[in-house]
Enzyme design. Sequence first.
Site, PDB file in Angstrom:
ATOM      1  N   GLY A  27     -31.565 -36.373  -7.659  1.00 26.57           N
ATOM      2  CA  GLY A  27     -31.516 -34.944  -7.927  1.00 26.57           C
ATOM      3  C   GLY A  27     -32.351 -34.093  -7.001  1.00 26.57           C
ATOM      4  O   GLY A  27     -32.572 -32.909  -7.245  1.00 26.57           O
ATOM      5  N   GLU A  77     -32.027 -47.152  -7.558  1.00 25.31           N
ATOM      6  CA  GLU A  77     -32.145 -45.702  -7.527  1.00 25.31           C
ATOM      7  C   GLU A  77     -33.576 -45.309  -7.171  1.00 25.31           C
ATOM      8  O   GLU A  77     -34.445 -45.270  -8.041  1.00 25.31           O
ATOM      9  CB  GLU A  77     -31.790 -45.111  -8.900  1.00 25.31           C
ATOM     10  CG  GLU A  77     -30.326 -45.197  -9.253  1.00 25.31           C
ATOM     11  CD  GLU A  77     -29.952 -44.126 -10.268  1.00 25.31           C
ATOM     12  OE1 GLU A  77     -28.937 -43.463 -10.070  1.00 25.31           O
ATOM     13  OE2 GLU A  77     -30.696 -43.958 -11.248  1.00 25.31           O
ATOM     14  N   ASN A 126     -22.671 -40.850 -13.729  1.00 24.59           N
ATOM     15  CA  ASN A 126     -23.603 -40.572 -14.817  1.00 24.59           C
ATOM     16  C   ASN A 126     -23.633 -39.064 -15.033  1.00 24.59           C
ATOM     17  O   ASN A 126     -24.223 -38.323 -14.246  1.00 24.59           O
ATOM     18  CB  ASN A 126     -25.003 -41.098 -14.451  1.00 24.59           C
ATOM     19  CG  ASN A 126     -26.042 -40.770 -15.506  1.00 24.59           C
ATOM     20  OD1 ASN A 126     -25.716 -40.345 -16.616  1.00 24.59           O
ATOM     21  ND2 ASN A 126     -27.302 -40.954 -15.164  1.00 24.59           N
ATOM     22  N   TRP A 127     -22.995 -38.616 -16.102  1.00 21.69           N
ATOM     23  CA  TRP A 127     -22.878 -37.176 -16.354  1.00 21.69           C
ATOM     24  C   TRP A 127     -24.157 -36.571 -16.924  1.00 21.69           C
ATOM     25  O   TRP A 127     -24.263 -35.352 -17.046  1.00 21.69           O
ATOM     26  CB  TRP A 127     -21.717 -36.900 -17.308  1.00 21.69           C
ATOM     27  CG  TRP A 127     -20.366 -37.257 -16.749  1.00 21.69           C
ATOM     28  CD1 TRP A 127     -20.097 -37.791 -15.520  1.00 21.69           C
ATOM     29  CD2 TRP A 127     -19.111 -37.107 -17.406  1.00 21.69           C
ATOM     30  NE1 TRP A 127     -18.743 -37.978 -15.368  1.00 21.69           N
ATOM     31  CE2 TRP A 127     -18.110 -37.571 -16.516  1.00 21.69           C
ATOM     32  CE3 TRP A 127     -18.722 -36.636 -18.662  1.00 21.69           C
ATOM     33  CZ2 TRP A 127     -16.753 -37.567 -16.844  1.00 21.69           C
ATOM     34  CZ3 TRP A 127     -17.380 -36.637 -18.991  1.00 21.69           C
ATOM     35  CH2 TRP A 127     -16.410 -37.091 -18.083  1.00 21.69           C
ATOM     36  N   LYS A 128     -25.101 -37.445 -17.305  1.00 22.17           N
ATOM     37  CA  LYS A 128     -26.372 -36.985 -17.870  1.00 22.17           C
ATOM     38  C   LYS A 128     -26.114 -36.003 -19.029  1.00 22.17           C
ATOM     39  O   LYS A 128     -25.186 -36.202 -19.798  1.00 22.17           O
ATOM     40  CB  LYS A 128     -27.253 -36.402 -16.769  1.00 22.17           C
ATOM     41  CG  LYS A 128     -27.474 -37.397 -15.622  1.00 22.17           C
ATOM     42  CD  LYS A 128     -28.528 -36.974 -14.650  1.00 22.17           C
ATOM     43  CE  LYS A 128     -28.664 -38.026 -13.557  1.00 22.17           C
ATOM     44  NZ  LYS A 128     -29.749 -37.699 -12.605  1.00 22.17           N
ATOM     45  N   GLU A 168     -35.095 -41.534 -15.466  1.00 24.34           N
ATOM     46  CA  GLU A 168     -35.341 -40.416 -16.384  1.00 24.34           C
ATOM     47  C   GLU A 168     -35.680 -40.920 -17.773  1.00 24.34           C
ATOM     48  O   GLU A 168     -36.511 -40.322 -18.473  1.00 24.34           O
ATOM     49  CB  GLU A 168     -34.119 -39.487 -16.411  1.00 24.34           C
ATOM     50  CG  GLU A 168     -33.934 -38.744 -15.098  1.00 24.34           C
ATOM     51  CD  GLU A 168     -32.542 -38.200 -14.888  1.00 24.34           C
ATOM     52  OE1 GLU A 168     -32.301 -37.635 -13.807  1.00 24.34           O
ATOM     53  OE2 GLU A 168     -31.692 -38.343 -15.786  1.00 24.34           O
ATOM     54  N   SER A 180     -28.507 -39.089  -4.922  1.00 24.24           N
ATOM     55  CA  SER A 180     -27.887 -38.035  -4.121  1.00 24.24           C
ATOM     56  C   SER A 180     -26.743 -38.563  -3.256  1.00 24.24           C
ATOM     57  O   SER A 180     -26.597 -38.188  -2.093  1.00 24.24           O
ATOM     58  CB  SER A 180     -28.937 -37.330  -3.256  1.00 24.24           C
ATOM     59  OG  SER A 180     -29.916 -36.705  -4.072  1.00 24.24           O
ATOM     60  N   HIS A 233     -32.731 -46.151 -16.674  1.00 20.77           N
ATOM     61  CA  HIS A 233     -32.684 -45.066 -15.700  1.00 20.77           C
ATOM     62  C   HIS A 233     -34.072 -44.442 -15.584  1.00 20.77           C
ATOM     63  O   HIS A 233     -34.816 -44.359 -16.566  1.00 20.77           O
ATOM     64  CB  HIS A 233     -31.662 -44.013 -16.126  1.00 20.77           C
ATOM     65  CG  HIS A 233     -31.344 -43.012 -15.065  1.00 20.77           C
ATOM     66  ND1 HIS A 233     -32.172 -41.952 -14.770  1.00 20.77           N
ATOM     67  CD2 HIS A 233     -30.288 -42.916 -14.206  1.00 20.77           C
ATOM     68  CE1 HIS A 233     -31.638 -41.242 -13.788  1.00 20.77           C
ATOM     69  NE2 HIS A 233     -30.504 -41.804 -13.419  1.00 20.77           N
ATOM     70  N   GLY A 241     -24.675 -39.102  -9.708  1.00 24.88           N
ATOM     71  CA  GLY A 241     -25.084 -38.076 -10.661  1.00 24.88           C
ATOM     72  C   GLY A 241     -24.242 -36.826 -10.536  1.00 24.88           C
ATOM     73  O   GLY A 241     -23.088 -36.786 -10.936  1.00 24.88           O
ATOM     74  N   GLY A 242     -24.830 -35.787  -9.950  1.00 25.43           N
ATOM     75  CA  GLY A 242     -24.181 -34.478  -9.890  1.00 25.43           C
ATOM     76  C   GLY A 242     -22.792 -34.476  -9.292  1.00 25.43           C
ATOM     77  O   GLY A 242     -21.906 -33.733  -9.744  1.00 25.43           O
TER      78      GLY A 242
END
Length: 250
Positions: free
Chosen positions: A174, A168, A9-11, A98, A214, A96, A235-236
């Site tokens: 994050g 999640e 997920n590149w957000k 967010e 994470s 998600h 994610g990151g």
Amino acid sequence: MRQQIIAGNWKMHTNLAEATILVEGLKKALAEAKTEREVVVCPPFTGLSTVCDLADETTIRVGAQNMHYEVSGAFTGEVAPTMLTDLGCHYVILGHSERRQYFGDTDELINKKIKAAFANDIVPILCVGESLEQREANETQAFIDSQLEQGLVDLTAEQVGQMVIAYEPIWAIGTGKTATAEQAGEVCTAIRKKVASLFGADAAEAVRIQYGGSVKGSNAKEILSQADIDGALVGGASLKVEDFMAIITA
């Protein structure tokens, strides 16, 4: 056997040049690794067309990070499921944390989007997960059960078996904090049991359940070794080929 699925997920990251470099690097690395896991990348809307073109005729699948439940209409700023299929998207992330926290996506709205995804041949990745306060109050499973009950309303057992559910924990997204492999596995097992109670054993056995929060190369092997964890929503770490491949090949 359920095929494990690793989704990035590149957000709200990557411009077109960065997305191109990332996908080209991933294509090369995957060709060398020859993994049996399914690999999905979910760029921002602005990068979907480019990434779909780059991923065409490769093993990489492409997903969107959200969508509307209507196929057309006066919904300024929204993207329809038919627009995603037109580009070549195979997956869509829905619910998600967010989206729930910052944009007010409710379980009822997410349920509409899941139904729309299936109606337009897109596989939904439904995200569920608890806050730190809920975990500390021992409310994790009750809260996730509620998300599943409301998010999966009026779906068929066949549909549920085809989708992906991503656990999640909000407190691990994050933040650098990660649920232990045992904690993640315990919740994913409970999710599968809940699906069985709602839709039967066949659907529960077929549905793929990811862990997200994470995830990185150093903890991926232990997490992915859990019996009821069928992959990761990353994610990151999905924004760098080397980091993402460390998870894919863990």
